[in-house]
Design a protein around this motif. Structure first.
Motif, short mmCIF file in Angstrom:
data_model
loop_
_atom_site.label_atom_id
_atom_site.label_comp_id
_atom_site.label_asym_id
_atom_site.label_seq_id
_atom_site.Cartn_x
_atom_site.Cartn_y
_atom_site.Cartn_z
N ILE A 41 -0.86 38.92 2.25
CA ILE A 41 -0.09 37.70 2.52
C ILE A 41 -0.68 36.53 1.71
O ILE A 41 0.07 35.74 1.11
N GLY A 42 -1.98 36.44 1.65
CA GLY A 42 -2.61 35.39 0.86
C GLY A 42 -2.28 35.52 -0.62
O GLY A 42 -2.05 34.52 -1.31
N LEU A 43 -2.24 36.74 -1.12
CA LEU A 43 -1.90 36.97 -2.52
C LEU A 43 -0.45 36.57 -2.80
O LEU A 43 -0.16 35.92 -3.81
N ILE A 44 0.45 36.92 -1.90
CA ILE A 44 1.86 36.55 -2.07
C ILE A 44 2.03 35.03 -2.04
O ILE A 44 2.73 34.45 -2.89
N VAL A 45 1.36 34.36 -1.11
CA VAL A 45 1.44 32.90 -1.02
C VAL A 45 0.90 32.27 -2.30
O VAL A 45 1.47 31.31 -2.84
N THR A 46 -0.19 32.82 -2.84
CA THR A 46 -0.76 32.31 -4.08
C THR A 46 0.21 32.49 -5.24
O THR A 46 0.41 31.56 -6.05
N LEU A 47 0.82 33.65 -5.35
CA LEU A 47 1.75 33.91 -6.44
C LEU A 47 2.98 33.01 -6.35
O LEU A 47 3.47 32.51 -7.37
N VAL A 48 3.50 32.80 -5.15
CA VAL A 48 4.64 31.90 -4.98
C VAL A 48 4.24 30.47 -5.36
O VAL A 48 4.99 29.77 -6.06
N GLY A 49 3.07 30.05 -4.96
CA GLY A 49 2.60 28.70 -5.30
C GLY A 49 2.44 28.52 -6.80
O GLY A 49 2.83 27.49 -7.35
N VAL A 50 1.88 29.51 -7.48
CA VAL A 50 1.72 29.44 -8.94
C VAL A 50 3.09 29.45 -9.61
O VAL A 50 3.32 28.69 -10.57
N ALA A 51 4.00 30.26 -9.12
CA ALA A 51 5.34 30.32 -9.70
C ALA A 51 6.07 28.99 -9.55
O ALA A 51 6.72 28.51 -10.49
N VAL A 52 5.94 28.36 -8.39
CA VAL A 52 6.58 27.06 -8.18
C VAL A 52 5.92 25.99 -9.03
O VAL A 52 6.59 25.19 -9.68
N THR A 53 4.59 26.01 -9.09
CA THR A 53 3.86 24.98 -9.84
C THR A 53 4.16 25.03 -11.33
O THR A 53 4.34 24.00 -11.97
N PHE A 54 4.23 26.22 -11.90
CA PHE A 54 4.42 26.34 -13.34
C PHE A 54 5.88 26.70 -13.70
O PHE A 54 6.35 26.33 -14.77
N GLY A 55 6.57 27.40 -12.83
CA GLY A 55 7.92 27.85 -13.14
C GLY A 55 8.95 26.75 -13.11
O GLY A 55 9.80 26.64 -14.00
N VAL A 56 8.90 25.90 -12.11
CA VAL A 56 9.88 24.81 -11.97
C VAL A 56 9.79 23.86 -13.17
O VAL A 56 10.81 23.54 -13.77
N PRO A 57 8.60 23.38 -13.55
CA PRO A 57 8.55 22.49 -14.73
C PRO A 57 9.02 23.19 -16.02
O PRO A 57 9.65 22.54 -16.86
N LEU A 58 8.76 24.46 -16.17
CA LEU A 58 9.22 25.18 -17.36
C LEU A 58 10.75 25.31 -17.39
O LEU A 58 11.37 25.22 -18.45
N LEU A 59 11.34 25.53 -16.23
CA LEU A 59 12.80 25.64 -16.15
C LEU A 59 13.49 24.30 -16.36
O LEU A 59 14.57 24.22 -16.92
N LEU A 60 12.86 23.23 -15.90
CA LEU A 60 13.46 21.91 -16.02
C LEU A 60 13.17 21.27 -17.39
O LEU A 60 13.84 20.31 -17.76
N GLY A 61 12.12 21.74 -18.06
CA GLY A 61 11.71 21.10 -19.31
C GLY A 61 12.31 21.64 -20.53
O GLY A 61 13.21 22.18 -20.95
#
Length: 61
Positions: A41-61
């Motif tokens: 569960i901790g690994l999944i939460v970490t991966l989702v957090g990293v995806a949101v942190t880096f994925g959203v700016p890449l998609l919007l930029g």
């Protein structure tokens, strides 16, 4: 030393003479073992957090 219930205790930190026995052991930051599901569960939460942190700016930029 008196607590809220009126009971007296042998240990008084203000008293210069040490008590006859050691005060009760106090564990302020226990480190318990983790189960495999908790690690997963901790690994999944970490991966989702990293995806949101880096994925959203890449998609919007």
């Amino acid at each position: 030393m008196t607590d809220d219930n009126g009971d007296t205790s042998e240990y008084d930190p203000q008293e210069p003479t040490p008590p006859e026995r050691e005060p009760p052991y106090r564990q302020t930051a226990p480190q318990s073992t983790f189960t495999g599901s908790q690690v997963g569960i901790g690994l999944i939460v970490t991966l989702v957090g990293v995806a949101v942190t880096f994925g959203v700016p890449l998609l919007l930029g």
